[in-house]
Design a protein around this motif. Structure first.
Motif, PDB file in Angstrom:
ATOM      1  N   THR A   1      -8.890 -13.681  -5.193  1.00 49.30           N
ATOM      2  CA  THR A   1      -8.791 -12.262  -4.797  1.00 49.30           C
ATOM      3  C   THR A   1      -9.752 -11.386  -4.869  1.00 49.30           C
ATOM      4  O   THR A   1      -9.735 -10.102  -4.698  1.00 49.30           O
ATOM      5  CB  THR A   1      -7.632 -12.000  -5.581  1.00 49.30           C
ATOM      6  N   SER A   2     -10.905 -11.912  -5.422  1.00 48.27           N
ATOM      7  CA  SER A   2     -12.338 -10.935  -5.751  1.00 48.27           C
ATOM      8  C   SER A   2     -12.140 -10.456  -7.191  1.00 48.27           C
ATOM      9  O   SER A   2     -12.689  -9.394  -7.510  1.00 48.27           O
ATOM     10  CB  SER A   2     -12.254  -9.954  -4.692  1.00 48.27           C
ATOM     11  N   THR A   3     -11.311 -10.902  -8.249  1.00 52.65           N
ATOM     12  CA  THR A   3     -11.432 -10.614  -9.426  1.00 52.65           C
ATOM     13  C   THR A   3     -12.343 -11.758 -10.337  1.00 52.65           C
ATOM     14  O   THR A   3     -12.127 -12.819  -9.869  1.00 52.65           O
ATOM     15  CB  THR A   3     -10.071 -10.388 -10.158  1.00 52.65           C
ATOM     16  N   PRO A   4     -12.892 -10.926 -11.229  1.00 54.17           N
ATOM     17  CA  PRO A   4     -14.046 -12.198 -11.815  1.00 54.17           C
ATOM     18  C   PRO A   4     -13.386 -13.455 -12.477  1.00 54.17           C
ATOM     19  O   PRO A   4     -13.757 -14.431 -12.168  1.00 54.17           O
ATOM     20  CB  PRO A   4     -14.505 -11.211 -13.097  1.00 54.17           C
ATOM     21  N   GLN A   5     -12.345 -13.284 -13.126  1.00 52.54           N
ATOM     22  CA  GLN A   5     -11.750 -14.442 -14.015  1.00 52.54           C
ATOM     23  C   GLN A   5     -11.010 -15.483 -12.969  1.00 52.54           C
ATOM     24  O   GLN A   5     -11.021 -16.484 -12.978  1.00 52.54           O
ATOM     25  CB  GLN A   5     -10.874 -13.885 -14.771  1.00 52.54           C
TER      26      GLN A   5
ATOM     27  N   ILE B   1       0.732  -1.373  -0.051  1.00 51.75           N
ATOM     28  CA  ILE B   1       0.070  -0.096   0.230  1.00 51.75           C
ATOM     29  C   ILE B   1       0.749   1.392   0.124  1.00 51.75           C
ATOM     30  O   ILE B   1       0.385   2.268  -0.175  1.00 51.75           O
ATOM     31  CB  ILE B   1      -0.860   0.141   1.142  1.00 51.75           C
ATOM     32  N   ARG B   2       2.183   1.128   0.019  1.00 54.85           N
ATOM     33  CA  ARG B   2       3.202   2.439   0.215  1.00 54.85           C
ATOM     34  C   ARG B   2       3.398   2.841  -1.272  1.00 54.85           C
ATOM     35  O   ARG B   2       4.385   3.666  -1.422  1.00 54.85           O
ATOM     36  CB  ARG B   2       4.322   1.873   1.011  1.00 54.85           C
ATOM     37  N   THR B   3       2.806   2.121  -2.254  1.00 60.26           N
ATOM     38  CA  THR B   3       3.329   2.479  -3.689  1.00 60.26           C
ATOM     39  C   THR B   3       2.219   2.835  -4.425  1.00 60.26           C
ATOM     40  O   THR B   3       1.103   1.949  -4.650  1.00 60.26           O
ATOM     41  CB  THR B   3       4.197   1.470  -4.288  1.00 60.26           C
ATOM     42  N   PHE B   4       1.857   3.718  -5.410  1.00 61.13           N
ATOM     43  CA  PHE B   4       0.891   4.128  -6.181  1.00 61.13           C
ATOM     44  C   PHE B   4       0.883   3.022  -7.239  1.00 61.13           C
ATOM     45  O   PHE B   4      -0.162   2.769  -7.935  1.00 61.13           O
ATOM     46  CB  PHE B   4       0.830   5.518  -6.582  1.00 61.13           C
ATOM     47  N   GLY B   5       2.109   2.680  -7.806  1.00 61.76           N
ATOM     48  CA  GLY B   5       2.171   1.699  -8.963  1.00 61.76           C
ATOM     49  C   GLY B   5       1.526   0.745  -8.940  1.00 61.76           C
ATOM     50  O   GLY B   5       0.768   0.117  -9.968  1.00 61.76           O
ATOM     51  N   ILE B   6       1.285  -0.082  -7.561  1.00 61.96           N
ATOM     52  CA  ILE B   6       0.587  -1.483  -7.464  1.00 61.96           C
ATOM     53  C   ILE B   6      -0.962  -0.911  -7.712  1.00 61.96           C
ATOM     54  O   ILE B   6      -1.749  -1.519  -8.514  1.00 61.96           O
ATOM     55  CB  ILE B   6       0.709  -1.915  -6.102  1.00 61.96           C
ATOM     56  N   PHE B   7      -1.452   0.070  -7.309  1.00 64.74           N
ATOM     57  CA  PHE B   7      -2.758   0.516  -7.432  1.00 64.74           C
ATOM     58  C   PHE B   7      -3.083   0.819  -8.751  1.00 64.74           C
ATOM     59  O   PHE B   7      -4.087   0.501  -9.436  1.00 64.74           O
ATOM     60  CB  PHE B   7      -3.154   1.676  -6.353  1.00 64.74           C
ATOM     61  N   ALA B   8      -2.217   1.460  -9.357  1.00 67.57           N
ATOM     62  CA  ALA B   8      -2.503   2.033 -10.813  1.00 67.57           C
ATOM     63  C   ALA B   8      -2.310   0.979 -11.799  1.00 67.57           C
ATOM     64  O   ALA B   8      -3.119   0.842 -12.846  1.00 67.57           O
ATOM     65  CB  ALA B   8      -1.288   3.058 -11.231  1.00 67.57           C
ATOM     66  N   GLY B   9      -1.491   0.100 -11.251  1.00 66.79           N
ATOM     67  CA  GLY B   9      -1.380  -1.245 -12.095  1.00 66.79           C
ATOM     68  C   GLY B   9      -2.731  -1.864 -12.280  1.00 66.79           C
ATOM     69  O   GLY B   9      -3.312  -2.482 -13.319  1.00 66.79           O
ATOM     70  N   PHE B  10      -3.405  -2.076 -10.945  1.00 64.85           N
ATOM     71  CA  PHE B  10      -4.485  -3.151 -10.779  1.00 64.85           C
ATOM     72  C   PHE B  10      -5.614  -2.150 -11.703  1.00 64.85           C
ATOM     73  O   PHE B  10      -6.551  -2.715 -12.323  1.00 64.85           O
ATOM     74  CB  PHE B  10      -4.739  -3.328  -9.539  1.00 64.85           C
ATOM     75  N   LYS B  11      -5.624  -0.824 -11.399  1.00 64.74           N
ATOM     76  CA  LYS B  11      -6.771  -0.255 -11.921  1.00 64.74           C
ATOM     77  C   LYS B  11      -6.406  -0.246 -13.488  1.00 64.74           C
ATOM     78  O   LYS B  11      -7.589  -0.201 -14.147  1.00 64.74           O
ATOM     79  CB  LYS B  11      -6.594   1.361 -11.635  1.00 64.74           C
TER      80      LYS B  11
ATOM     81  N   GLN C   1      -5.674  -2.516 -15.327  1.00 60.73           N
ATOM     82  CA  GLN C   1      -6.212  -3.890 -15.751  1.00 60.73           C
ATOM     83  C   GLN C   1      -7.800  -3.867 -15.619  1.00 60.73           C
ATOM     84  O   GLN C   1      -8.285  -4.955 -15.711  1.00 60.73           O
ATOM     85  CB  GLN C   1      -5.377  -5.007 -14.848  1.00 60.73           C
ATOM     86  N   GLY C   2      -8.253  -2.801 -14.862  1.00 59.92           N
ATOM     87  CA  GLY C   2      -9.735  -3.082 -14.534  1.00 59.92           C
ATOM     88  C   GLY C   2      -9.895  -4.032 -13.278  1.00 59.92           C
ATOM     89  O   GLY C   2     -10.863  -4.779 -13.392  1.00 59.92           O
TER      90      GLY C   2
END
Length: 416
Positions: free
Chosen positions: A305-309, A196-206, A208-209
């Motif tokens: 992980t709560s992703t559809p696929q 959670i200390r990096t925006f890159g993880i969040f931006a990457g998942f975002k 990817q939808g």
């Protein structure tokens, strides 16, 4: 001390920090009571995002100067390791620390520090005079494990295991193997996450939808639910003390459980999309190593992980290995619904959440399943409320990760 590949490996101590608990007892109670703790945090360039944030006392084991030089992952690893050693009851001052190994799984270490340093010097026209001279030791891949050795005075081997979100299980598996080889006599093993200390993880998942969004952050992580829409990123850690059975018994240690089976394999099909057939093979190989049949497993803790696929693929594998007709006593649950996805710490934390089942006979539920997706319909999925069982003696823990890495760990209630 010599050893053989047939040595029995047992868990004698647990230390953890999770968004909803800093001790095993607190963590377990919140899982049984349905207490999730997901927050909204402000993330640079993105605004508010859901996140699992840990609130532990880093100063308990680190001086202020150490904390200035430490990483978040290192502090989590130190806290969890110290707690595990204390919990194990070992007389640390009499331990030969050259025979102690530290094996810690992690997902993203290094980019967190680099990203933050780049942002920092951007405020000073990118003048590298403002770049931290602690950057290199902070970003090397062995940092979390190395920080543990410095803090505890351990002179035996240490390294981190980069295994994406299968890393927590991988750290434990590595420790088992090193104990059986006789390379060490005592191991600290598990996984940590500072995601959670990096925006890159969040931006990457975002991008990817795959980043969860919900009006109530505590309901954002909802594996198997038809309305699930992505991952809640979390930090945390769980470290175990592992020993050969004869060594643990010699000192009269309490034994949480015995590691009886494990397997790591690879999909070799896609960097992101999971392969249910390879997951199935991983589970079956772990069972074979343990000398068990699917019907022998009482709890399957899912990676979902709560992703559809992702959820649907894992559910397909589980249905094929654990059909209701032949596995009537097997129950399935998920821990991420409470704490989000702690990446490299996920497998280790999720095992900890289920370990107390050996004593209390309860299966903690998967929460936030309001409308079960038919693609995720599983035999004996424990939803929303815990279930009391007549006997729980086996846990199978799934953890899967990007680039197609799969891990499966089986722990059994200790019996002579």
């Amino acid at each position: 001390m010599t050893s053989t590949e047939s040595s029995r490996i047992v868990i004698t101590g647990v230390g953890l920090t999770a968004p909803n608990g800093n001790t095993l007892a607190e963590f377990r109670e919140n899982l049984l009571q349905g207490v999730a703790r997901i927050s909204n945090i402000e993330m640079r360039y993105m605004g508010q995002v859901h996140a699992g944030v840990c609130d532990f006392d880093a100063k308990k084991y680190q001086a202020r100067r150490e904390l200035r030089n430490s990483t978040r992952a290192g502090s989590i690893a130190i806290f969890c390791s110290r707690e595990a050693v204390a919990d194990s009851g070992v007389e640390w001052e009499s331990v030969d620390t050259s025979r102690v190994g530290v094996y810690i799984g992690t997902t993203e270490h290094g980019n967190v520090e680099t990203e933050n340093e780049i942002y920092n010097i951007s405020q000073y026209d990118y003048d590298v005079r403002f770049w931290s001279h602690h950057h290199n030791p902070r970003t090397v891949a062995n940092n979390p494990a190395g920080e543990v050795t410095l803090n505890l005075g351990i002179t035996g081997p240490h390294y981190t295991i980069g295994a994406a979100c299968a890393a927590g299980n991988a750290g434990i598996i590595q420790a088992c193997q090193m104990l059986r080889l006789g390379e060490v006599d005592f191991a600290l093993a598990g996984g940590v996450s500072e995601s959670i200390r990096t925006f890159g993880i969040f931006a990457g998942f975002k991008s990817q939808g795959a980043l969860a969004v919900h009006e109530d952050p505590n309901k954002a992580s909802r594996p198997f639910d038809r309305a699930r829409n992505g991952i809640v990123v979390s930090e945390g850690g769980a470290i175990y003390t592992l020993e050969r059975l004869e060594d643990a018994q010699k000192r009269g240690a309490r034994i949480y459980g015995e590691i009886v089976g494990y397997k790591i394999n690879s999909d070799a099909t896609d960097a992101v999309l999971p392969n249910s057939e390879r997951q199935k093979e991983c589970i079956e190989a772990a069972l074979a190593k343990a000398g068990m049949k699917p019907a022998d497993i009482h709890i399957v803790n899912t990676h979902a992980t709560s992703t559809p696929q992702g959820d649907a693929q894992e559910c397909k594998a589980i249905r094929e290995v654990f059909p209701a007709e032949t596995c009537p006593e097997t129950r399935v649950n998920n821990t991420k619904s409470f704490i989000g996805h702690a990446m490299g710490a996920a497998g280790a934390l999720e095992l900890a959440g289920n370990l107390p089942s050996f004593e209390d006979g309860m299966v903690h539920p998967t929460i936030n399943v309001d409308d079960l997706d038919p693609e995720c319909a599983l035999p004996n999925l424990v939803k929303n409320t815990p279930e009391k069982r007549p006997e729980i003696t086996t846990i199978l823990n799934n953890s899967f990760g990007m680039l197609g890495i799969n891990s499966c760990l089986i722990v059994k209630k200790f019996a002579e």
